[in-house]
Design a protein around this motif. Structure first.
Motif, PDB file in Angstrom:
ATOM      1  N   THR A 141      13.750  47.976  -1.441  1.00  0.00           N
ATOM      2  CA  THR A 141      13.342  48.284  -0.078  1.00  0.00           C
ATOM      3  C   THR A 141      12.614  49.612   0.001  1.00  0.00           C
ATOM      4  O   THR A 141      12.134  49.982   1.050  1.00  0.00           O
ATOM      5  CB  THR A 141      14.551  48.346   0.873  1.00  0.00           C
ATOM      6  OG1 THR A 141      15.465  49.319   0.377  1.00  0.00           O
ATOM      7  CG2 THR A 141      15.227  47.005   0.975  1.00  0.00           C
ATOM      8  N   LYS A 142      12.594  50.365  -1.101  1.00  0.00           N
ATOM      9  CA  LYS A 142      12.025  51.691  -0.999  1.00  0.00           C
ATOM     10  C   LYS A 142      10.544  51.733  -1.372  1.00  0.00           C
ATOM     11  O   LYS A 142       9.729  52.235  -0.634  1.00  0.00           O
ATOM     12  CB  LYS A 142      12.808  52.653  -1.887  1.00  0.00           C
ATOM     13  CG  LYS A 142      12.553  54.122  -1.607  1.00  0.00           C
ATOM     14  CD  LYS A 142      13.485  54.975  -2.400  1.00  0.00           C
ATOM     15  CE  LYS A 142      13.272  54.842  -3.878  1.00  0.00           C
ATOM     16  NZ  LYS A 142      12.111  55.633  -4.360  1.00  0.00           N
ATOM     17  N   ASN A 148       5.352  45.084  -1.509  1.00  0.00           N
ATOM     18  CA  ASN A 148       6.076  44.064  -0.780  1.00  0.00           C
ATOM     19  C   ASN A 148       5.344  42.732  -0.711  1.00  0.00           C
ATOM     20  O   ASN A 148       5.924  41.732  -0.363  1.00  0.00           O
ATOM     21  CB  ASN A 148       6.384  44.574   0.613  1.00  0.00           C
ATOM     22  CG  ASN A 148       7.233  45.825   0.537  1.00  0.00           C
ATOM     23  OD1 ASN A 148       8.406  45.759   0.175  1.00  0.00           O
ATOM     24  ND2 ASN A 148       6.624  46.969   0.797  1.00  0.00           N
ATOM     25  N   ARG A 149       4.070  42.765  -0.993  1.00  0.00           N
ATOM     26  CA  ARG A 149       3.338  41.510  -1.102  1.00  0.00           C
ATOM     27  C   ARG A 149       2.074  41.772  -1.904  1.00  0.00           C
ATOM     28  O   ARG A 149       1.602  42.913  -1.984  1.00  0.00           O
ATOM     29  CB  ARG A 149       2.978  40.951   0.283  1.00  0.00           C
ATOM     30  CG  ARG A 149       2.010  41.795   1.095  1.00  0.00           C
ATOM     31  CD  ARG A 149       1.466  40.982   2.269  1.00  0.00           C
ATOM     32  NE  ARG A 149       0.647  41.760   3.166  1.00  0.00           N
ATOM     33  CZ  ARG A 149      -0.675  41.964   3.029  1.00  0.00           C
ATOM     34  NH1 ARG A 149      -1.322  41.489   1.976  1.00  0.00           N
ATOM     35  NH2 ARG A 149      -1.344  42.657   3.936  1.00  0.00           N
ATOM     36  N   GLU A 192       1.940  50.578   2.018  1.00  0.00           N
ATOM     37  CA  GLU A 192       3.100  49.683   2.025  1.00  0.00           C
ATOM     38  C   GLU A 192       2.955  48.637   3.120  1.00  0.00           C
ATOM     39  O   GLU A 192       3.316  47.480   2.951  1.00  0.00           O
ATOM     40  CB  GLU A 192       4.372  50.488   2.302  1.00  0.00           C
ATOM     41  CG  GLU A 192       5.191  50.760   1.071  1.00  0.00           C
ATOM     42  CD  GLU A 192       6.467  51.485   1.437  1.00  0.00           C
ATOM     43  OE1 GLU A 192       7.384  50.838   1.965  1.00  0.00           O
ATOM     44  OE2 GLU A 192       6.520  52.712   1.215  1.00  0.00           O
ATOM     45  N   ILE A 193       2.447  49.077   4.272  1.00  0.00           N
ATOM     46  CA  ILE A 193       2.294  48.157   5.409  1.00  0.00           C
ATOM     47  C   ILE A 193       1.225  47.108   5.117  1.00  0.00           C
ATOM     48  O   ILE A 193       1.422  45.930   5.386  1.00  0.00           O
ATOM     49  CB  ILE A 193       1.931  48.952   6.692  1.00  0.00           C
ATOM     50  CG1 ILE A 193       3.130  49.781   7.151  1.00  0.00           C
ATOM     51  CG2 ILE A 193       1.463  48.002   7.803  1.00  0.00           C
ATOM     52  CD1 ILE A 193       2.823  50.743   8.299  1.00  0.00           C
ATOM     53  N   LYS A 212      15.920  57.202   0.741  1.00  0.00           N
ATOM     54  CA  LYS A 212      15.620  56.104   1.641  1.00  0.00           C
ATOM     55  C   LYS A 212      16.302  56.245   2.998  1.00  0.00           C
ATOM     56  O   LYS A 212      15.652  56.191   4.021  1.00  0.00           O
ATOM     57  CB  LYS A 212      16.030  54.787   0.992  1.00  0.00           C
ATOM     58  CG  LYS A 212      15.502  53.562   1.720  1.00  0.00           C
ATOM     59  CD  LYS A 212      15.896  52.300   1.005  1.00  0.00           C
ATOM     60  CE  LYS A 212      17.389  52.067   1.066  1.00  0.00           C
ATOM     61  NZ  LYS A 212      17.817  51.520   2.359  1.00  0.00           N
ATOM     62  N   GLN A 238       8.222  46.921   8.814  1.00  0.00           N
ATOM     63  CA  GLN A 238       7.509  47.052   7.554  1.00  0.00           C
ATOM     64  C   GLN A 238       7.789  45.817   6.698  1.00  0.00           C
ATOM     65  O   GLN A 238       8.842  45.185   6.825  1.00  0.00           O
ATOM     66  CB  GLN A 238       7.999  48.317   6.851  1.00  0.00           C
ATOM     67  CG  GLN A 238       7.817  49.570   7.705  1.00  0.00           C
ATOM     68  CD  GLN A 238       7.176  50.709   6.965  1.00  0.00           C
ATOM     69  OE1 GLN A 238       7.020  50.676   5.752  1.00  0.00           O
ATOM     70  NE2 GLN A 238       6.781  51.730   7.702  1.00  0.00           N
ATOM     71  N   PRO A 239       6.855  45.509   5.788  1.00  0.00           N
ATOM     72  CA  PRO A 239       6.998  44.277   4.997  1.00  0.00           C
ATOM     73  C   PRO A 239       8.335  44.176   4.256  1.00  0.00           C
ATOM     74  O   PRO A 239       8.884  43.084   4.129  1.00  0.00           O
ATOM     75  CB  PRO A 239       5.824  44.355   4.014  1.00  0.00           C
ATOM     76  CG  PRO A 239       4.806  45.193   4.693  1.00  0.00           C
ATOM     77  CD  PRO A 239       5.568  46.189   5.497  1.00  0.00           C
ATOM     78  N   HIS A 240       8.875  45.312   3.785  1.00  0.00           N
ATOM     79  CA  HIS A 240      10.115  45.220   2.999  1.00  0.00           C
ATOM     80  C   HIS A 240      11.307  44.790   3.855  1.00  0.00           C
ATOM     81  O   HIS A 240      12.370  44.472   3.338  1.00  0.00           O
ATOM     82  CB  HIS A 240      10.405  46.539   2.270  1.00  0.00           C
ATOM     83  CG  HIS A 240      10.790  47.677   3.168  1.00  0.00           C
ATOM     84  ND1 HIS A 240      12.040  47.802   3.731  1.00  0.00           N
ATOM     85  CD2 HIS A 240      10.078  48.738   3.611  1.00  0.00           C
ATOM     86  CE1 HIS A 240      12.071  48.897   4.463  1.00  0.00           C
ATOM     87  NE2 HIS A 240      10.900  49.480   4.417  1.00  0.00           N
TER      88      HIS A 240
END
Lengths: 397, 397
Positions: free
Chosen positions: A24-25, A29-30, A130-131, B25, B112-114
């Protein structure tokens, strides 16, 4: 004492927690998405944007990927502006700032306390990637107003577009001081670059955006920016333990207005506002257009005005013959034209505690004292017309 | 096979790694702040908010800590609303939603994606606590419209205030469907609870906020909500691979308007808007007030109207004698009063492609088909007046 079974269970549990915490950090993410799809599935980050086509709002949403926008200043307005553009899937963003994240910024959206101490551009780039990993970034941790940085900044405006050898499509000013606005104005006039100005007053309850097209609309040096705002001298604000107020609401609204008008301009839908103000005390929203000042102190502004008038003169008019009358506002030295939906009563209702200015209209930024920026200050004074006269003239229109 | 010593070492190592991972985090990034300070230092997250006092905007900013706000729906508008209130240092937030975060939400601010796959309330609480550990949270991952959940929801409105035995100060509706709005309306009428409605149209380019005071302004059942919006039936939107459009800009602006008016109401500054619309295509912002419908189908709405009229009748008036004339709009069945800064021309300019309604005003939400909610639908039809008549009547005022 713990048994082997218990310890193994504990290890397994900790490994799972650690994997979660790490995942998660910072893990991507994709993967990147090569082509925007309109498919309606929960895993498609663009489905609700591509739906703008189906809804008849935007003809070709995918074009957003071809555009490059430079955001100067990634504070309370600029960071949210950059986030909105990132989430909309803009092709490329250039970010300029020289400030660090502080806990004192936490009353506005975007930055988080764990980023305190990081440079704003680095913190912003990290969060934004990240977004949306599809957006290309270029970030510069410097002050655009020094000579060396100004040249570099201007170079990036000219060549920062996608592919590397074309200009950016828009510059967005989200800075908080007069000098930086004048630097952006100078660079954009010289590069013939369209840009948007934005600002929030020091009492946090008014703001505005303004679209500046060199030669066609007033540049930042043509006329003092007109906005329903307080007249506190920003030079005095950061001294002696005094600081300006700010609110996440006002800054979020101004960022929303800014990016909405950027999207309307780039993707060609709706009416782009040339000037849109926000008075949060009254929920009052002045709109107007400011024409350029033929006596502007910025020589590139005057050059762009001449070019614009030449283009206009040769452009075929629909059912209108080209006559002398096409030269607008010859006897109006400031050539200011208000195209506003607001009435004089509304303007009056929006006025506050500034008796020396005409009701309803106040100056967004005070110009620096003559010793600090005599040339810039002369923009107003050389015209031989006081600000008060100008305001009266505007209201009379 | 691993020995106990090896396993213990592994546990210690994993614990350390986990602590590290969590620290960057989600560990608290600052301690709780017991008293808001106006000190201007980089480490003070409240300095720019407390400056609102020095700027003469808010008399006592610290009072924000005494207030509790319930946010129903933490999607595109609700999540940003909750973030703004958190950054402003609100005392307590209650969050209600039953949805999960999806990548398809990434075109709006906040998530956010995560976080994909997490419940929205859990993801929101986690992020918001990191941003401001001073805010108290209560989150509920359920649908408020089921009978059991509705009772619990209403209980939290009545007793969710700080300290645990007083009502919340405001309820904010940030939901995306008619049933949930009707449930909030019903609960707030019964509890005599002030609340704000908010909404964004399915084509993503118009939105509104509305302040509802039981007995004093129109409730959600009194009149169909009036907004410059598209008339797409939301029931059809999530079927057959069709989805509504959304934009971070429009939702950010609506959240900004909402929280700004919440702050104005709670901290007593500026004018609170009863209805504020946003047409992003034209940058047009209608404002108005809607009076309650004496024939409203909601019995608690009628009860609150009677109570309000009784209070008004006994309240001492300044230089105005209490007479029969104080009973407002006796011969106006709908008792709708527009107090708007916008002109008829402006309203006309904002109209779009809905020939069956009066120019400039359209219905924000379609009511469900009679089989789905006959009673609610009857709100309009039992009045013996068509929507078209109502609109004409409104424009005539």
């Amino acid at each position: 004492m713990a048994t082997i079974t218990e310890l193994k269970a504990r290890v397994a549990d900790l490994e799972r927690q650690l994997a979660d915490a790490l995942q998660t950090k910072s893990a991507p993410n994709r993967g990147k998405i090569t082509q925007m799809s309109a498919e309606v599935v929960d895993s498609n980050p663009y489905s609700r944007l591509m739906a703008l086509k189906r809804m008849g709002i935007v003809e070709n949403y995918e074009r957003i990927r071809d555009f490059t926008v430079a955001v100067v200043g990634v504070g309370g307005v600029g960071s949210v502006t950059a986030e909105m553009l990132t989430r909309c899937g803009i092709g490329k963003l250039l970010l300029f700032d020289y400030d660090k994240v502080e806990l004192a910024n936490m009353n506005r959206l975007f930055y988080q306390p764990h980023q305190a101490g990081m440079s704003k551009v680095e913190a912003a780039e990290r969060t934004l990637k990240e977004i949306n990993p599809d957006v290309e970034f270029e970030v510069y941790n410097y002050n655009i107003t020094t000579t060396e940085n100004f040249d570099h900044f201007q170079g990036r405006i000219k060549q920062g577009g996608i592919g590397g050898d074309k200009p950016v499509d828009l510059v967005l000013s989200c800075v908080d001081n007069f000098e930086a606005r004048m630097a952006i104005n100078m660079a954009c006039n010289e590069c013939d670059q369209k840009w948007f100005e934005s600002g929030v007053s020091e009492n946090a309850v008014t703001g505005h955006i303004q679209f500046l097209i060199p030669g066609e609309t007033a540049c930042f040096a043509c006329a003092p920016p007109l906005v329903v705002a307080s007249k506190i001298d920003e030079k005095t604000l950061k001294r002696d333990g005094v600081c300006a107020a700010s609110l996440p609401t006002t800054m979020g609204v101004v960022a929303g207005f800014l990016v909405q008008n950027v999207l309307k301009y780039l993707l060609q839908f709706g009416d782009v506002s040339y000037y849109l103000g926000y008075n949060a005390m009254l929920d009052f929203f002045p709109r107007m257009i400011l024409k350029p000042n033929p006596q502007c102190d910025d020589s590139y502004c005057k050059k762009r005005q001449t070019e614009f008038q030449a283009r206009e003169a040769t452009r075929p008019k629909v059912q209108v013959e080209i006559t002398e009358a096409e030269v607008v506002h010859e006897d109006n030295e400031w050539a200011i034209e208000i195209v506003s939906e607001t009435t004089a009563d509304e303007l009056a209702a929006a006025e506050g505690d500034q008796p020396e200015l005409t009701k309803g209209v106040r100056v967004a930024y005070t110009t620096p004292a003559p010793t600090q920026g005599g040339d810039q200050d002369a923009t107003v004074q050389d015209s031989g017309q006081s600000l008060d006269d100008l305001m009266k003239q505007m209201q009379g229109l």
